[in-house]
Design a protein around this motif. Structure first.
Motif, PDB file in Angstrom:
ATOM      1  N   SER A 294      64.192  32.148  56.912  1.00 38.27           N
ATOM      2  CA  SER A 294      65.589  31.813  56.208  1.00 38.27           C
ATOM      3  C   SER A 294      65.770  30.727  55.126  1.00 38.27           C
ATOM      4  N   LYS A 295      64.666  29.883  55.242  1.00 37.79           N
ATOM      5  CA  LYS A 295      64.645  28.606  54.410  1.00 37.79           C
ATOM      6  C   LYS A 295      64.160  28.805  52.858  1.00 37.79           C
ATOM      7  N   ILE A 296      63.478  30.305  52.827  1.00 37.85           N
ATOM      8  CA  ILE A 296      62.721  30.465  51.656  1.00 37.85           C
ATOM      9  C   ILE A 296      63.794  31.407  50.576  1.00 37.85           C
ATOM     10  N   PRO A 297      64.005  30.893  49.345  1.00 36.39           N
ATOM     11  CA  PRO A 297      64.685  31.666  48.450  1.00 36.39           C
ATOM     12  C   PRO A 297      64.084  33.131  48.491  1.00 36.39           C
ATOM     13  N   ASN A 298      65.164  34.224  48.019  1.00 38.12           N
ATOM     14  CA  ASN A 298      64.785  35.572  48.006  1.00 38.12           C
ATOM     15  C   ASN A 298      63.794  35.831  46.914  1.00 38.12           C
ATOM     16  N   ASP A 299      63.535  35.134  46.105  1.00 38.50           N
ATOM     17  CA  ASP A 299      62.386  35.575  45.001  1.00 38.50           C
ATOM     18  C   ASP A 299      61.031  35.152  45.459  1.00 38.50           C
ATOM     19  N   LYS A 300      61.161  34.130  46.452  1.00 38.36           N
ATOM     20  CA  LYS A 300      59.933  33.519  46.997  1.00 38.36           C
ATOM     21  C   LYS A 300      59.415  34.513  47.995  1.00 38.36           C
ATOM     22  N   LYS A 301      60.476  35.051  48.800  1.00 39.99           N
ATOM     23  CA  LYS A 301      60.046  35.990  49.872  1.00 39.99           C
ATOM     24  C   LYS A 301      59.393  37.303  49.433  1.00 39.99           C
ATOM     25  N   LEU A 302      60.147  37.591  48.126  1.00 43.77           N
ATOM     26  CA  LEU A 302      59.496  39.132  47.636  1.00 43.77           C
ATOM     27  C   LEU A 302      57.837  38.698  47.089  1.00 43.77           C
ATOM     28  N   TYR A 303      57.877  37.550  46.398  1.00 43.41           N
ATOM     29  CA  TYR A 303      56.710  37.089  45.935  1.00 43.41           C
ATOM     30  C   TYR A 303      55.648  37.151  47.219  1.00 43.41           C
ATOM     31  N   LEU A 304      55.910  36.509  48.316  1.00 37.95           N
ATOM     32  CA  LEU A 304      55.063  36.488  49.635  1.00 37.95           C
ATOM     33  C   LEU A 304      54.810  37.874  50.119  1.00 37.95           C
ATOM     34  N   CYS A 305      55.744  38.479  50.221  1.00 35.19           N
ATOM     35  CA  CYS A 305      55.747  39.922  50.746  1.00 35.19           C
ATOM     36  C   CYS A 305      54.681  40.773  49.939  1.00 35.19           C
ATOM     37  N   LYS A 306      54.765  40.689  48.570  1.00 33.66           N
ATOM     38  CA  LYS A 306      53.947  41.295  47.494  1.00 33.66           C
ATOM     39  C   LYS A 306      52.508  40.962  47.689  1.00 33.66           C
ATOM     40  N   TRP A 307      52.293  39.591  47.738  1.00 37.37           N
ATOM     41  CA  TRP A 307      50.813  38.937  47.940  1.00 37.37           C
ATOM     42  C   TRP A 307      50.209  39.499  49.153  1.00 37.37           C
ATOM     43  N   TYR A 308      51.098  39.443  50.568  1.00 37.01           N
ATOM     44  CA  TYR A 308      50.452  40.155  51.838  1.00 37.01           C
ATOM     45  C   TYR A 308      49.950  41.567  51.627  1.00 37.01           C
ATOM     46  N   PHE A 309      50.962  41.958  50.941  1.00 37.44           N
ATOM     47  CA  PHE A 309      50.736  43.619  50.522  1.00 37.44           C
ATOM     48  C   PHE A 309      49.403  43.712  49.909  1.00 37.44           C
ATOM     49  N   ARG A 310      49.244  43.200  48.743  1.00 36.04           N
ATOM     50  CA  ARG A 310      48.163  43.189  47.650  1.00 36.04           C
ATOM     51  C   ARG A 310      46.961  42.815  48.624  1.00 36.04           C
ATOM     52  N   ALA A 311      46.842  41.745  49.272  1.00 38.63           N
ATOM     53  CA  ALA A 311      45.980  41.363  50.073  1.00 38.63           C
ATOM     54  C   ALA A 311      45.088  42.301  51.099  1.00 38.63           C
ATOM     55  N   GLY A 312      46.233  43.023  51.395  1.00 36.58           N
ATOM     56  CA  GLY A 312      45.546  43.922  52.409  1.00 36.58           C
ATOM     57  C   GLY A 312      44.732  45.036  51.879  1.00 36.58           C
ATOM     58  N   PHE A 313      44.719  45.140  50.522  1.00 33.91           N
ATOM     59  CA  PHE A 313      43.930  46.052  49.905  1.00 33.91           C
ATOM     60  C   PHE A 313      42.318  45.548  49.914  1.00 33.91           C
ATOM     61  N   VAL A 314      42.114  44.409  50.269  1.00 38.18           N
ATOM     62  CA  VAL A 314      40.822  43.786  50.147  1.00 38.18           C
ATOM     63  C   VAL A 314      40.255  43.804  51.576  1.00 38.18           C
ATOM     64  N   PHE A 315      40.304  44.995  52.179  1.00 40.93           N
ATOM     65  CA  PHE A 315      39.715  45.043  53.651  1.00 40.93           C
ATOM     66  C   PHE A 315      40.297  44.099  54.693  1.00 40.93           C
ATOM     67  N   LEU A 316      41.696  43.801  54.411  1.00 44.27           N
ATOM     68  CA  LEU A 316      42.360  42.738  55.324  1.00 44.27           C
ATOM     69  C   LEU A 316      43.545  43.691  55.921  1.00 44.27           C
ATOM     70  N   PRO A 317      43.344  44.502  56.672  1.00 48.01           N
ATOM     71  CA  PRO A 317      44.433  45.403  57.052  1.00 48.01           C
ATOM     72  C   PRO A 317      45.609  44.561  57.975  1.00 48.01           C
ATOM     73  N   PHE A 318      44.834  43.813  58.668  1.00 48.03           N
ATOM     74  CA  PHE A 318      45.710  42.989  59.617  1.00 48.03           C
ATOM     75  C   PHE A 318      46.780  42.166  58.714  1.00 48.03           C
ATOM     76  N   LEU A 319      46.674  41.910  57.622  1.00 47.30           N
ATOM     77  CA  LEU A 319      47.552  41.197  56.612  1.00 47.30           C
ATOM     78  C   LEU A 319      48.846  42.383  56.383  1.00 47.30           C
ATOM     79  N   TRP A 320      48.577  43.711  56.514  1.00 51.17           N
ATOM     80  CA  TRP A 320      49.692  44.691  56.365  1.00 51.17           C
ATOM     81  C   TRP A 320      50.440  44.484  57.505  1.00 51.17           C
TER      82      TRP A 320
END
Length: 101
Positions: free
Chosen positions: A4-30
């Motif tokens: 709740s303390k993070i701006p919406n654009d930073k939330k999107l960036y973080l969510c996108k980063w976690y999603f992409r990192a999951g493709f590097v055989f880190l499915p727990f990030l998904w």
């Protein structure tokens, strides 16, 4: 982290980063991404980036479920068939149980 303390654009960036990192055989990030951002995607009042966050949350949940099912299938198969596979199973085992010929 309190989202709740993070701006919406930073939330999107973080969510996108976690999603992409999951493709590097880190499915727990998904799984973390799906759980962490579920409230942002489905409960919070509408904001501009929410549609994209929702998409990443859904795909992260699907990816985590597929990886979990595949991992469970491999564990069950290996545990029930290890003795029958003989030397091959021994060569891919880190710890070889004793007492099973």
């Amino acid at each position: 982290m309190d989202l709740s303390k993070i701006p919406n654009d930073k939330k999107l960036y973080l969510c996108k980063w976690y999603f992409r990192a999951g493709f590097v055989f880190l499915p727990f990030l998904w799984a973390v991404n799906a759980i962490w951002f579920a409230k942002e995607a489905f409960v919070e009042p509408h904001y501009e980036e929410q549609k994209q966050i929702k998409r990443y949350v859904i795909f992260s949940a699907i990816g985590a479920a597929i990886w979990s099912a595949a991992l469970l299938a491999w564990i069950v198969t290996f545990q029930t068939q290890r003795a029958a596979w003989g030397e091959f199973a021994d060569s891919i085992s880190y710890i070889i149980p004793t007492g099973i010929p």
